[in-house]
Every structure is written in structure tokens, then in C-alpha cells.
Design a protein around this motif. Sequence first.
Motif, PDB file in Angstrom:
ATOM      1  N   ASP A  89    -104.290  72.771   7.946  1.00 35.85           N
ATOM      2  CA  ASP A  89    -103.105  73.642   7.999  1.00 35.85           C
ATOM      3  C   ASP A  89    -103.116  74.440   9.295  1.00 35.85           C
ATOM      4  N   ARG A  90    -102.028  74.372  10.043  1.00 30.78           N
ATOM      5  CA  ARG A  90    -101.926  75.085  11.318  1.00 30.78           C
ATOM      6  C   ARG A  90    -100.843  76.164  11.273  1.00 30.78           C
ATOM      7  N   SER A  91    -100.374  76.536  10.089  1.00 35.91           N
ATOM      8  CA  SER A  91     -99.321  77.533   9.982  1.00 35.91           C
ATOM      9  C   SER A  91     -99.880  78.912  10.285  1.00 35.91           C
ATOM     10  N   THR A  92     -99.002  79.781  10.777  1.00 39.01           N
ATOM     11  CA  THR A  92     -99.432  81.123  11.155  1.00 39.01           C
ATOM     12  C   THR A  92     -99.741  81.985   9.943  1.00 39.01           C
ATOM     13  N   ASP A  93     -99.128  81.684   8.782  1.00 41.43           N
ATOM     14  CA  ASP A  93     -99.362  82.495   7.591  1.00 41.43           C
ATOM     15  C   ASP A  93    -100.470  81.949   6.706  1.00 41.43           C
ATOM     16  N   HIS A  94    -101.128  80.834   7.147  1.00 41.38           N
ATOM     17  CA  HIS A  94    -102.237  80.227   6.404  1.00 41.38           C
ATOM     18  C   HIS A  94    -101.852  79.880   4.966  1.00 41.38           C
ATOM     19  N   GLN A  95    -100.546  79.757   4.699  1.00 38.79           N
ATOM     20  CA  GLN A  95    -100.062  79.436   3.352  1.00 38.79           C
ATOM     21  C   GLN A  95    -100.614  80.424   2.316  1.00 38.79           C
ATOM     22  N   LEU A  96    -100.741  81.690   2.720  1.00 39.28           N
ATOM     23  CA  LEU A  96    -101.298  82.679   1.806  1.00 39.28           C
ATOM     24  C   LEU A  96    -100.410  82.886   0.584  1.00 39.28           C
ATOM     25  N   GLY A  97     -99.104  82.855   0.760  1.00 37.48           N
ATOM     26  CA  GLY A  97     -98.220  83.022  -0.390  1.00 37.48           C
ATOM     27  C   GLY A  97     -98.449  81.951  -1.432  1.00 37.48           C
ATOM     28  N   LYS A  98     -98.517  80.722  -1.018  1.00 35.37           N
ATOM     29  CA  LYS A  98     -98.736  79.612  -1.948  1.00 35.37           C
ATOM     30  C   LYS A  98    -100.112  79.704  -2.591  1.00 35.37           C
ATOM     31  N   ARG A  99    -101.129  80.075  -1.809  1.00 33.10           N
ATOM     32  CA  ARG A  99    -102.493  80.134  -2.332  1.00 33.10           C
ATOM     33  C   ARG A  99    -102.673  81.327  -3.278  1.00 33.10           C
ATOM     34  N   ASP A 130    -100.323  82.495  -5.161  1.00 41.86           N
ATOM     35  CA  ASP A 130     -99.657  82.052  -6.387  1.00 41.86           C
ATOM     36  C   ASP A 130    -100.578  81.144  -7.190  1.00 41.86           C
ATOM     37  N   ALA A 131    -101.298  80.254  -6.474  1.00 41.35           N
ATOM     38  CA  ALA A 131    -102.254  79.384  -7.167  1.00 41.35           C
ATOM     39  C   ALA A 131    -103.395  80.200  -7.769  1.00 41.35           C
ATOM     40  N   LEU A 132    -103.790  81.271  -7.114  1.00 39.79           N
ATOM     41  CA  LEU A 132    -104.834  82.143  -7.652  1.00 39.79           C
ATOM     42  C   LEU A 132    -104.379  82.794  -8.955  1.00 39.79           C
ATOM     43  N   MET A 133    -103.160  83.285  -8.985  1.00 42.13           N
ATOM     44  CA  MET A 133    -102.658  83.899 -10.215  1.00 42.13           C
ATOM     45  C   MET A 133    -102.585  82.875 -11.344  1.00 42.13           C
ATOM     46  N   THR A 134    -102.236  81.653 -11.004  1.00 44.60           N
ATOM     47  CA  THR A 134    -102.229  80.598 -12.029  1.00 44.60           C
ATOM     48  C   THR A 134    -103.631  80.366 -12.561  1.00 44.60           C
ATOM     49  N   LEU A 135    -104.618  80.351 -11.663  1.00 46.63           N
ATOM     50  CA  LEU A 135    -106.008  80.170 -12.084  1.00 46.63           C
ATOM     51  C   LEU A 135    -106.451  81.322 -12.983  1.00 46.63           C
ATOM     52  N   LEU A 136    -106.094  82.542 -12.623  1.00 43.39           N
ATOM     53  CA  LEU A 136    -106.479  83.692 -13.439  1.00 43.39           C
ATOM     54  C   LEU A 136    -105.806  83.652 -14.810  1.00 43.39           C
ATOM     55  N   ASP A 137    -104.560  83.227 -14.850  1.00 42.51           N
ATOM     56  CA  ASP A 137    -103.854  83.142 -16.131  1.00 42.51           C
ATOM     57  C   ASP A 137    -104.490  82.111 -17.055  1.00 42.51           C
ATOM     58  N   LYS A 138    -104.919  80.999 -16.486  1.00 40.33           N
ATOM     59  CA  LYS A 138    -105.459  79.913 -17.299  1.00 40.33           C
ATOM     60  C   LYS A 138    -106.949  80.054 -17.556  1.00 40.33           C
ATOM     61  N   ALA A 139    -107.614  81.011 -16.909  1.00 45.60           N
ATOM     62  CA  ALA A 139    -109.048  81.170 -17.088  1.00 45.60           C
ATOM     63  C   ALA A 139    -109.358  81.547 -18.532  1.00 45.60           C
ATOM     64  N   PRO A 140    -110.415  80.980 -19.118  1.00 42.27           N
ATOM     65  CA  PRO A 140    -110.764  81.329 -20.512  1.00 42.27           C
ATOM     66  C   PRO A 140    -111.070  82.825 -20.648  1.00 42.27           C
ATOM     67  N   ARG A 141    -110.623  83.389 -21.748  1.00 43.81           N
ATOM     68  CA  ARG A 141    -110.854  84.807 -22.009  1.00 43.81           C
ATOM     69  C   ARG A 141    -112.262  84.967 -22.589  1.00 43.81           C
ATOM     70  N   THR A 142    -113.068  85.791 -21.985  1.00 48.01           N
ATOM     71  CA  THR A 142    -114.437  86.019 -22.444  1.00 48.01           C
ATOM     72  C   THR A 142    -114.458  87.042 -23.574  1.00 48.01           C
ATOM     73  N   ASP A 143    -115.572  87.046 -24.317  1.00 47.76           N
ATOM     74  CA  ASP A 143    -115.709  87.982 -25.435  1.00 47.76           C
ATOM     75  C   ASP A 143    -115.850  89.420 -24.952  1.00 47.76           C
ATOM     76  N   ARG A 144    -116.525  89.586 -23.833  1.00 42.71           N
ATOM     77  CA  ARG A 144    -116.750  90.916 -23.301  1.00 42.71           C
ATOM     78  C   ARG A 144    -116.257  90.974 -21.857  1.00 42.71           C
ATOM     79  N   PRO A 145    -115.874  92.139 -21.402  1.00 43.37           N
ATOM     80  CA  PRO A 145    -115.492  92.264 -19.979  1.00 43.37           C
ATOM     81  C   PRO A 145    -116.683  91.941 -19.066  1.00 43.37           C
ATOM     82  N   GLU A 146    -116.425  91.252 -17.988  1.00 37.92           N
ATOM     83  CA  GLU A 146    -117.468  90.854 -17.039  1.00 37.92           C
ATOM     84  C   GLU A 146    -117.087  91.311 -15.633  1.00 37.92           C
ATOM     85  N   THR A 147    -118.115  91.446 -14.811  1.00 38.79           N
ATOM     86  CA  THR A 147    -117.945  91.882 -13.413  1.00 38.79           C
ATOM     87  C   THR A 147    -118.561  90.835 -12.497  1.00 38.79           C
ATOM     88  N   SER A 148    -117.803  90.393 -11.521  1.00 41.93           N
ATOM     89  CA  SER A 148    -118.295  89.354 -10.595  1.00 41.93           C
ATOM     90  C   SER A 148    -118.987  89.934  -9.375  1.00 41.93           C
TER      91      SER A 148
END
Length: 749
Positions: A467-477, A479-497
Amino acid sequence: MNSGVGRVTGAGMATGAGMATGTGMATAREKAAAEGGAATKADPGPRVRDGARRALAQRALALRALALLAALCSLLLLGGAAGASSAAATTGSQAAALAAFLRSDPVYVTDQLPRDIPRSAAPDFAKLAERTGVPTYVLVLPDQGSDPDRLLAAVHDRLGRDGLYVLVDDMGVAEATAFGVRAPADDASTVALYELPYDAGPLLSFERFTDVIAQGGKKAAERADAAREKSDEAGGADVPKLHIDPVDRDNQSFVTGIALTGVPLLIICVSPYVRRWWRRRPRSREAGVPDRKAAAPRRLAHLTARRVEAGVAVLVAAAIALGATLAFDEETSSAAPPPAASDLTGRVERVADGLRKSGPIYSDPESPQPLDSAQRRELTDRIAEFDRGPVFVALVPQLTEDESEGEPELFVEAVRQKIGDKGEHGVYVVADPLGGDIDVVTYDVRIDANLIAFDLPDSIRYGDDDDRSTDHQLGKRLDALMTLLDKAPRTDRPETSSLGMDDAPDPVEENRLSPLFSGDFWPGLMVGALAAGLLFVLVAALLGILRLAVPGLRRPRTATATPSATTSFEAPPDPSTGYLRRTASAELDALAREFSPDIELPSAVRTRVWDCLDTATLLADRDPDGHVDDDATPADLAAAIVLARAGRGALVGADKACCALNPLHGPATGWRDALYAPEDQRLRTIPVCAECRVLVAVQPRLAYTLRLTLPGARRGERVPYEEAAGPLSAARDGIPQLIRQVREYAGVQ
């Protein structure tokens, strides 16, 4: 401009296509009517009318395809115009923000480079900008990539003021353009680039730039040409750097330690040895003057010399320590001025304040804006729909020169603490608008911490390498991150990365060099002592070789040994023919005198001495007339000397093999490992005399320098004794073998 051209071009093509289509269809209709009328009049028959209809249908189909192609081209051009318009809008948003900063102050220093250019250095840049003599607008920003000139032009358009616009990054002056004023911006940039080393720093680079601007166009051009020529003459080599790094300081400490112990120890060890060596040289004394008259003054002089040597060693050590302190006086490894506490917290406070007041998305105004309004709205909506905790997105560059040293997790932790209660938990996203990386850190969220810390897809974290775009496709990526977070399995307890990283190093301590007398200084002391010992051994070996090689430095020895005298004889490794002739005559006379019939000797010893005297006479005095023959060869004379000295040694009980290095030295006193010939790198165990043993014990690989050589057939030629014609080479196999070889040799002669 590009979007306008796209619109005009697209509209023109669409209009042209429409005109072509309409005109073509009208013409077809007219032709069909004409042909139909003609057919009616002439009535050629049904077959001809069917062919005309098929031709008209094919032509109409071709015209419709052409119209469709023109419409597609118009859409593509309009899409390209929209992309260009989006890029221009992104640049324009950044330029507008920077223009607003310059409108309030003509010198703007970013808060994102506190380790290299702290914001507190802005007055220094402002003072230098006054030197130019023209309105000067300075932007100190992180590296903006490949189009800094376009950014300056956009800022000038937004600000609407003529003057000299200068862009400075962490390396120095990156771009300079004059708008509506006369200033040699290009020449000044060239001088700053070629005259300064790469570690000069932004402030010194800008100072050199303003100095050249103040000189005027003519002098600036001359100076730029001179700088380029000097660089070309040096083959493009870099200018020597102004600062040293920690590795250089370690080297300085190491060398200082070596010198501080090595040089004084050399003085203490070598000087007394050289004095003794010189005192033991041969000296001429008047007969009858006893040595003990000068013994007391010599002892006093020796004691005084030792004190002087010790004092000189102490003074030299002090001079080395003081000289190293003055020569290696660098204290820092960088030209960066030390930042204030506010410089290290300014950006964090700005981002935290923006997230508190402006919602979940903060975009750095100094940097390119990778999200357009539609993408920003869509991302905001998706964040609002996320039900596992708040999400904070910071579109901020992550640089090694910033307060967190380019570590996103440290930056997130600092921002989270500044946000307050609202930021105690949640998902924190850092997207770099310059580099394009996306980093995510979660605090007490029901999402698998390993997924965020270790398993985040590369397509989201780093994007597409192609990718040679000036915005590094950050908007699209994003959006893909939010999709990943939405679909991530819900854990029993809150966790910290968060991995709990250490704090970023203090920039002041990071740039401070270690003291000279620390670190590698202590190993240097030990290496200096070892080096002094090795040099002492080398000096002793060289002096020993010098004593052996120079006749005037040899110790005097008794020329005619008596039965009670020593069996060690002196001889140079490269004797001349005259020396051999004189020594052969003297040794034959001495053996004849010492081999008295009155001496009681065992029969075996008497036989050995007689054989030595007989064979030596056969070689040197064949007449026999009591004089050495004039036609005796150097090899025969040397063999005669070896036999005579072997006989003299047998008289005192030293019936041993002769010295293998130089048989003229007489009987050997022991066996040693030595390098006999330079072409043979192996050490051989050979018999050596007492004199040769001194060198062989210290430097066995230099033993071949003592090997006897004889004059050759040509002038200046030297031949190793074992390669000379005659029986002399048999001396290596022992005196009995030499005696047999001489008798066979004499019989042949």
C-alpha cells in the motif's frame, strides 16, 4: 486543480459521447429512410431489404457500446478526482492547523520531539530567525515524508503571508521556500547539508542556514558551490561528527587505562634494563686500574637513577591522566538541549484533554489527517455501539524522539492516567498517521488479552506492505479492528493486555556520557600491565639480538681458553672471510698450545683432541707450513674453527655436540625448541650454546636470526653453513661425524 480537470474531462467526454451517439443515430435513421424510400421506389425485393435492416442494427449496436464506454471513463475520472480531492483535503486540514499556529507565532515547535527538540527551545529558533532580514516562518515538526515542499506551499496558501518558510525536522533543515521575498533558500539548505555532520542537530543546522541567508544571494551561492566541491573532493565522505557515542567513550576509557599503567611500567622496567645492558658493554680500561675504585660511585648513581625513573613514571602517569581528562572532555552524546518537565508531558496532556473534550477520537492537528469526515462519523458510531467498555482512538505519531521513546504502551498508560476516572478501563487504540502502525491496549475489558497483545492480525496492525497511499488505509483498518473487537469472544472476567513496561529512560541521563575513569577503564588497566610486560620481553630480545649482531657490543671473552677457562666462544652469525682466516689461525695455535704432552688425559679424550687438531690442520694448513692457506674456502676455515674449538672443549671435559645455530660458538650447553629456518614454521629441538640459549628461551621463533651464514661465490651473497660446499654441514650430526667427513674430504682433495 486535479479534481477540476477530472470533472471537466469527465463532463467533456460524457457530452462528447452523447453527441456522438445522438448524431450517429440520426444519421442512421436518415440513411434507413432514404434506403427505404429507394427500396420502395425501385422495389429490389425482400432479400435486399433484410440485408439493409441487419446492417442498420449492427451499426446501432456499435454506437451504443461506444456510448457505454464513454460513460465508464467519465465515472473513473470522477472517482480519481474525488480521491485527489480527498488527499488535498487531508493536506489542507493539516496545513490549515499549522497556518493557525504560525498566525499566532511565526515560530512553531512541536511537542512531539522533546528528546531532540524540546518545545522550550522555541525562543532559540525565534532569535535565529531574526537574522534572515525577511519575514521568516519556522515549523519544527517530525519528518513529514517525501513532500515537504507541498506542505510549505499549502501552509503559505492558508496563512496568506509572504516570507521565508522553513521546515525543520529532527535531523535539521528539511525544506525551505521563499514566497514573495528574495532569500537564497536553496543555497542555504545546501550549505547546512554539506558543511555540518549528521549529528549537528536541528538548532545548529538552522543557525548555519540563517547565517547563509543573511550573507545574501551571491555569497550564499559561492559558499554552496564551495561546500559541494569540498564534498566531491572528499568522495562524498561524511563530515566528522561533533559528538561521540557511548561506544566511543568506552574506547576512550579503555585506551586511557592502557596508557595509565602501560607507559609508567615500561619506564620502570625497561629503563633499568637498558642501563644495565649499556653498562655491560665492552669498554677500554687502562691496565692496572682496579674496578673496585669506581664501585661506590656506580652504586650511588644506580640508586639515583632508580629514584629518577620512579619519579618520571609518576609524573608520566599524572600527565596521562590529566591529558586524557582534557582531551576526552565530552559530557553528552547528543546536540539536543535538555528538555524541561513540561516538554515531556505536553503532548500527553494535549491528547488526554482532546479525548476528554472531543469524544473518543483524537487526531493530531500537526500530522496528516487520515480520516475524512465520513470515516470519522462511521468510526464514532461503531465505538458508540461497542458494549464492552469505552474505546479511545488517538491518531498520533509514535517516534523514538517523543516522551515515551516510541513505545505505544507507555504512551497509552500516560494518557490513561491523565484522562482520569473516565479512562480507568477501556480499549485504547493508537494509530500512527505517519508510519501507519496500529497498536491496541486493553484495560479491564472482557476481551481475550492474548488476542490483543499477541494475535492481532498483521493486516490491522501493520497494513498492506504494497500500500502506497498517504493515509495508510487507516480508516479501513480501524473499521476492521472494530469488527474484530465486536466478534471477539467475551471472557468470564475482565482482562488487561498491557505488559507493564518499564518507564522510558530519562533523556538527560540517556544523553549523558559515563565518566572517563569508569566502565572499560578498569580492564584497560590490566591490559596495559600485560602490554608493558610483553613490550619489555620484546625490548630484551631486541637488545640481545643487537648484542649478538654488533661486534662492538659483545662481551669480551678469552681468546685462548685454558683447561680452567670457559668453553663458550664468541662468533658473529655472518663472519667475513678475513675474520674466519684470523680466527682459524688463532684457534689452531691455541689448541696446539693447550694440547701439551704433559697434560694427563684419558686415552679417549687424548684421541679426540688429536683427531680435532689433525683434521683442522688438514682443512686450513695443508702444506703444512704453520700458516693458514691463502686458497682455503670460507667453509673449510669455518670447519677448522669448529674442530679446533671442539678440541679445546674436550680438554676441559666439554666433549659435546656443537651449537646447532652457530657451530663457531663451540660446545652446546643444552637443548631447546627453536625455529631453525624461517621457511619451516615448526619448532625443532636443537643443541644450543649458552649465548644462543638466552634468545631462544625468550623468542624461540627468532632463533634463525642467529644461524651461521658464510660468504658466497658472488659479492654480498650469504650461504647457510649447512648448505656450503665441504664437510661443515656434518657438524650438526656431531664432532665424530665431522671428523670422518673431513678425512674423506681431504682424501678426495
